[in-house]
Design a protein around this motif. Structure first.
Motif, PDB file in Angstrom:
ATOM      1  N   UNK A 201      -7.925-124.082   1.284  1.00 12.67           N
ATOM      2  CA  UNK A 201      -9.196-124.609   1.805  1.00 12.67           C
ATOM      3  C   UNK A 201      -9.231-124.606   3.334  1.00 12.67           C
ATOM      4  N   UNK A 202      -8.124-124.985   4.000  1.00 11.55           N
ATOM      5  CA  UNK A 202      -8.182-125.041   5.469  1.00 11.55           C
ATOM      6  C   UNK A 202      -8.167-123.654   6.097  1.00 11.55           C
ATOM      7  N   UNK A 203      -7.733-122.635   5.348  1.00 11.58           N
ATOM      8  CA  UNK A 203      -7.655-121.286   5.917  1.00 11.58           C
ATOM      9  C   UNK A 203      -8.959-120.503   5.763  1.00 11.58           C
ATOM     10  N   UNK A 204      -9.930-121.050   5.046  1.00 10.68           N
ATOM     11  CA  UNK A 204     -11.217-120.354   4.899  1.00 10.68           C
ATOM     12  C   UNK A 204     -11.926-120.301   6.253  1.00 10.68           C
ATOM     13  N   UNK A 205     -12.414-119.140   6.620  1.00  6.97           N
ATOM     14  CA  UNK A 205     -13.053-118.981   7.922  1.00  6.97           C
ATOM     15  C   UNK A 205     -14.364-119.758   8.006  1.00  6.97           C
ATOM     16  N   UNK A 206     -15.144-119.699   6.945  1.00  2.65           N
ATOM     17  CA  UNK A 206     -16.407-120.440   6.901  1.00  2.65           C
ATOM     18  C   UNK A 206     -16.249-121.543   5.864  1.00  2.65           C
ATOM     19  N   UNK A 207     -16.296-122.788   6.327  1.00  2.00           N
ATOM     20  CA  UNK A 207     -16.047-123.924   5.439  1.00  2.00           C
ATOM     21  C   UNK A 207     -17.343-124.672   5.144  1.00  2.00           C
ATOM     22  N   UNK A 208     -17.499-125.034   3.880  1.00  2.01           N
ATOM     23  CA  UNK A 208     -18.626-125.864   3.477  1.00  2.01           C
ATOM     24  C   UNK A 208     -18.192-127.328   3.499  1.00  2.01           C
ATOM     25  N   UNK A 209     -19.134-128.214   3.229  1.00  3.86           N
ATOM     26  CA  UNK A 209     -18.791-129.637   3.157  1.00  3.86           C
ATOM     27  C   UNK A 209     -17.780-129.887   2.042  1.00  3.86           C
ATOM     28  N   UNK A 210     -17.938-129.145   0.947  1.00  4.47           N
ATOM     29  CA  UNK A 210     -17.002-129.279  -0.173  1.00  4.47           C
ATOM     30  C   UNK A 210     -15.588-128.897   0.263  1.00  4.47           C
TER      31      UNK A 210
ATOM     32  N   UNK B 219       0.572-124.695  12.928  1.00  4.23           N
ATOM     33  CA  UNK B 219       0.695-123.240  13.113  1.00  4.23           C
ATOM     34  C   UNK B 219      -0.638-122.569  12.807  1.00  4.23           C
ATOM     35  N   UNK B 220      -1.296-123.019  11.753  1.00  4.39           N
ATOM     36  CA  UNK B 220      -2.600-122.436  11.416  1.00  4.39           C
ATOM     37  C   UNK B 220      -3.615-122.677  12.525  1.00  4.39           C
ATOM     38  N   UNK B 221      -3.633-123.886  13.057  1.00  2.53           N
ATOM     39  CA  UNK B 221      -4.617-124.217  14.086  1.00  2.53           C
ATOM     40  C   UNK B 221      -4.386-123.411  15.363  1.00  2.53           C
ATOM     41  N   UNK B 222      -3.119-123.245  15.766  1.00  4.07           N
ATOM     42  CA  UNK B 222      -2.832-122.605  17.045  1.00  4.07           C
ATOM     43  C   UNK B 222      -2.650-121.087  16.956  1.00  4.07           C
ATOM     44  N   UNK B 223      -2.438-120.552  15.736  1.00  3.27           N
ATOM     45  CA  UNK B 223      -2.146-119.126  15.643  1.00  3.27           C
ATOM     46  C   UNK B 223      -3.060-118.355  14.695  1.00  3.27           C
ATOM     47  N   UNK B 224      -3.585-118.996  13.658  1.00  2.00           N
ATOM     48  CA  UNK B 224      -4.345-118.264  12.650  1.00  2.00           C
ATOM     49  C   UNK B 224      -5.845-118.525  12.705  1.00  2.00           C
TER      50      UNK B 224
END
Length: 308
Positions: A48-57, A87-92
């Motif tokens: 869920x956190x790696x999805x580029x476009x996130x919905x409220x769900x 790592x995801x926040x700063x690199x991906x």
């Protein structure tokens, strides 16, 4: 389930970890194992956190799953999840390309590491010798009575004998297991062949008797029937050095392909498995081997197609 049990019992223990048995308090039953469930939940969280476009769900699901990881109380998994999230926040993530903080962060960490080296060294020395019930890894026995002696890491490695009143916190017990593993490999000369699948259990029990560990009773399990709680050691002890090498190769291929595809969920899965194997014999459980095999095959099939 936990909410329902809380209204019945008014006991907050129903929200955390697993109970001493399947009928006891805990967020999940003992048989299901809170650490294993933490791994399953973590993969969902990273999806869920790696999805580029996130919905409220997606945001709600991420928050719910992260809260579930915290409640399951596996320190190893919580630490790895937080590290992978950073790592995801700063690199991906997209923000990592906008915020030019990488060099600053790396430099700051290096400076902090240099200045805190002596503090870290002293803390590790204290943990090595301290008699404390706190542990970096999950404990193997629950419901420990009062007035027991908590075995330190140093004692777990050096003591020639123990008493039934000695209690091993998670880290100390894993050090003891590594100790008896080295002794068994030397005594039985099974470096190349191992003992065979599940054939290490009688040897572990023999060592528990030799060192006079607490054996438990019909209703209260002791230490003698516990596996190595380390997948690397478990494989080495039962399949020999070649089985150990094959496992390492499998993990390295998985990690290499994760870097190739730049798929964060694949990368998270690779790191989670490497860290989990340090504290759990994950592949020696049906749910563990099914989970690992399934996701390993899904992530590593058609790697070149993913790159394209």
């Amino acid at each position: 389930r936990a909410l329902f049990r809380y209204f019945l019992t008014n006991d907050v223990r129903v929200f955390f970890y697993h109970g001493e048995n399947d009928l006891d308090y805990g967020l999940v039953p003992k048989l299901l194992n809170a650490i294993h469930v933490s791994v399953f939940v973590a993969i969902g969280f990273f999806y869920f956190i790696s999805k580029e476009i996130k919905s409220k769900f997606d945001y709600c699901a991420s928050a719910l799953l992260f809260g579930f990881i915290l409640l399951l109380s596996s320190k190893n998994i919580i630490l790895v999840v937080i590290l992978l999230s950073l790592i995801h926040f700063f690199y991906f993530s997209k923000s990592s390309h906008k915020l030019r903080l990488r060099n600053l962060i790396v430099f700051s960490l290096l400076v902090l590491l240099v200045f805190s080296y002596s503090t870290i060294k002293n803390r590790l020395a204290y943990e090595f010798q301290a008699h404390t019930k706190k542990s970096l890894s999950a404990n193997v026995l629950e419901g420990i009575p009062k007035n027991v002696h908590f075995v330190s890491v140093k004692e777990a490695w050096q003591n020639k004998t123990f008493t039934p009143n000695d209690y091993f916190p998670g880290t100390a017990f894993r050090v003891y297991q590594f100790r008896i593993f080295t002794e068994l490999i030397s005594e039985y000369n099974v470096f190349f062949t191992g003992f065979g699948l599940n054939a290490s259990y009688p040897k572990i029990e023999e060592k528990a008797t030799q060192y006079n560990l607490y054996k438990g009773s019909d209703v209260d399990p002791g230490y003698q029937n516990k596996n190595f709680h380390n997948q690397y050691i478990q494989v080495f002890a039962e399949l020999g050095v070649f089985g150990f090498i094959i496992l390492i190769i499998i993990l390295l291929i998985n990690l290499k392909n994760a870097f190739k595809t730049k798929d964060f969920v694949h990368f998270a899965f690779a790191i989670l498995m490497i860290s989990l194997f340090l504290t759990e014999s994950f592949l020696w459980r049906q749910r563990g081997v099914v989970f690992f095999t399934l996701f390993y095959c899904l992530f590593n099939s058609n790697v070149s197609k993913k790159i394209e």
